[in-house]
Enzyme design. Structure first.
Site, short mmCIF file in Angstrom:
data_model
loop_
_atom_site.label_atom_id
_atom_site.label_comp_id
_atom_site.label_asym_id
_atom_site.label_seq_id
_atom_site.Cartn_x
_atom_site.Cartn_y
_atom_site.Cartn_z
N LYS A 26 -7.19 -1.55 11.40
CA LYS A 26 -6.52 -1.92 10.15
C LYS A 26 -5.33 -1.00 9.92
CE LYS A 26 -5.91 -1.97 5.48
NZ LYS A 26 -5.16 -1.03 4.66
N ASP A 38 4.71 -14.27 11.39
CA ASP A 38 3.39 -14.70 10.89
C ASP A 38 2.36 -13.60 11.17
OD1 ASP A 38 0.91 -15.86 10.53
OD2 ASP A 38 1.44 -17.76 11.47
N GLU A 76 0.85 -1.21 0.00
CA GLU A 76 0.00 0.00 0.00
C GLU A 76 0.88 1.25 0.00
OE1 GLU A 76 -3.23 -0.20 2.83
OE2 GLU A 76 -3.44 1.98 2.76
N HIS A 107 -2.93 10.35 0.49
CA HIS A 107 -3.07 8.98 -0.01
C HIS A 107 -2.99 8.97 -1.54
CE1 HIS A 107 -4.31 5.04 1.44
NE2 HIS A 107 -4.90 4.87 0.28
C1 MEV Z 1 -5.71 2.71 5.16
O1 MEV Z 1 -4.93 1.60 4.81
C2 MEV Z 1 -5.78 2.85 6.66
C3 MEV Z 1 -6.71 3.93 7.16
O2 MEV Z 1 -8.02 3.72 6.64
C4 MEV Z 1 -6.71 3.82 8.67
C5 MEV Z 1 -7.73 4.69 9.37
O3 MEV Z 1 -8.77 5.03 8.77
O4 MEV Z 1 -7.49 5.00 10.54
C6 MEV Z 1 -6.27 5.28 6.72
#
Ligand code: MEV
Length: 442
Positions: A284, A300, A88, A397
């Site tokens: 995430k 892992d 990513e 992003h």
């Molecule tokens: C993207 O990989 C992760 C985010 O969505 C985490 C978040 O929203 O806190 C930017």
């Protein structure tokens, strides 16, 4: 002719690698090109390639993922250069930005809360629970003795089996019990060690019960259902945090003052504590950082995530793994996460890049790697929530994603340079980049 997808392939694993590759290529219109493409990702050194082939079954090529670096990560006063393997585009940038930000505010802090791993022998037994409970001291001793050939080396390293507990689950499932076994696996993640010990415990438990001639015949029979480690490690936990005065947050955003930023940030984290939809995305973001270090060091990441998401549900609902404390004019951002990681054994020493990653980190012991990984989780979490509560996530992003979009349009180096200059102060989107490339190409 293209091979039909609905035909079952028999004996695929027995084919030679070249044969597997050719067979797979038959599913495409251009098998020759497919074979060339897949082969172009083979290692040029045959012995290295063999190593990769043997990591897994049916390997036909390698799948590249970028190996990036987040420099200047200060943890407990020590500076690390952290390797991160992730596809990513914005993750390494986000981690590096947070590392720089906190390097000017005292760095990251981390401590180990505990390092115990667990495993279970699940079994059925038809007798009276108190009978089994009374036998437990003798059972434990018998199992520990029987497993000595497996545990001996680990004990020499200061680890081994810490505890064996009988868990009576007969109120939930007829005749169902567990041996809940706690382990110290030192610097190894320990999955193979734990599973070998547990399987031995299963056999020995059956043997022990067979020898209990004072019991009724049916009570001498134990059915071992399965013996396996648990990836939920609520007692193998690391805490990482950052802290600074509110005054030090004054220039974080053009529009928000230090206190306003801190309060908005805190609110965003609180939302992830009460709402599972937000919590999943919030966590995430944490695993963007943790997983990329786990992969770079041959750990892992599925096990690590499984533990983390279960831990995030320990209060009866799924919630954020991180939290904010705002008091006495201080901002503190804390992550507490279970991390079963190893720095010896498994891929850590077999995968040449995993080995090198560990060298780059100064050959840490497992607890140090746990701290580094948790910090990278916190760093990514901080950058994500900071962007979300100030500029929004898409600006940064999409800027990072620009190269991917340009590559999609097969932009030349010249077109890329022009696009980079153009999109410096323009909104990046798939269609805006597409239009720009089309306009350049007339
Ligand atoms: C993207 O990989 C992760 C985010 O969505 C985490 C978040 O929203 O806190 C930017």
């Amino acid at each position: 002719m293209i091979r039909k997808r609905d035909i079952i392939i028999k004996g695929f694993s027995k084919l030679l690698k070249e044969e597997k590759l050719k067979l797979v290529a038959e599913y495409f219109e251009n098998p020759g090109e497919v074979v060339s493409l897949l082969k172009s990702f083979w290692h040029t050194d045959e012995s290295q390639q063999k190593l990769f082939d043997e990591f897994s079954e049916n390997t036909i090529t390698n799948f590249y993922i970028p190996y990036g670096i987040s420099p200047n990560v200060i943890i407990n006063g020590h500076t690390y250069i952290v390797p991160m393997v992730i596809e990513e585009s914005s993750v390494v940038a986000a981690a590096s930005a947070a590392a720089k930000f906190w390097s000017e505010r005292g760095g990251f802090h981390a401590e180990i809360i505990d390092t115990q791993k667990v495993g279970q022998v699940h079994f059925s037994w038809p007798g009276n629970p108190p009978t089994l409970r009374d036998l437990m001291p003798a059972i434990s001793q018998y199992l520990l003795n029987a497993a000595k050939p497996i545990t001996g080396n680990m004990e020499k390293r200061g680890g081994g089996v810490l505890d064996i507990k009988l868990i009576d689950m007969t109120d939930k499932l007829d005749d169902y019990y567990q041996l809940m076994v706690t382990f110290d696996t030192r610097d190894s993640m320990g999955a193979n060690f734990i599973n070998s010990v547990l399987e031995e415990f299963g056999h020995s438990l059956q043997q022990f019960m067979l020898e209990q001639l004072q019991l009724k015949t049916e009570e001498r029979q134990v059915e071992i259902i399965m013996a396996i480690l648990s990836n939920y490690t609520p007692n193998c936990v690391v805490k990482a945090w950052v802290e600074c005065s509110i005054a030090e947050l004054e220039n974080v955003d053009e529009k928000l003052g230090g206190l306003e930023f801190a309060k908005k940030f805190e609110k965003a984290v609180k939302i992830a504590q009460i709402d599972p939809y937000r919590a999943a995305t919030h966590n995430k973001g944490i695993y963007n950082g943790i997983d990329s270090v786990a992969i770079a060091t041959g750990n892992d990441f599925r096990a690590i995530e499984a533990a983390g998401h279960t831990y995030a549900s320990r209060n009866g609902h799924y919630e954020s793994l991180s939290r904010v404390e705002l008091k006495d004019n201080k901002f503190k951002f804390i992550l507490e996460v279970p991390l079963a990681m190893g720095t010896v054994g498994g891929l850590t020493s077999l995968h040449p890049l995993a080995k090198q990653s560990l060298q780059l980190l100064g050959n840490p012991v497992a607890t140090e790697l746990m701290m580094i990984s948790a910090v990278m989780g916190l760093a990514n979490n901080f950058s994500a929530v900071k962007s979300l509560t100030t500029t929004g996530i898409q600006a940064g992003h999409m800027k990072m994603h620009l190269f991917n979009i340009l590559n999609y349009f097969k932009a030349s180096e010249k077109e890329k340079d022009a696009a980079l200059a153009h999109f410096k102060d323009q909104k990046v989107s798939f269609s805006s980049v597409g239009k720009y490339i089309a306009s350049m190409r007339g």
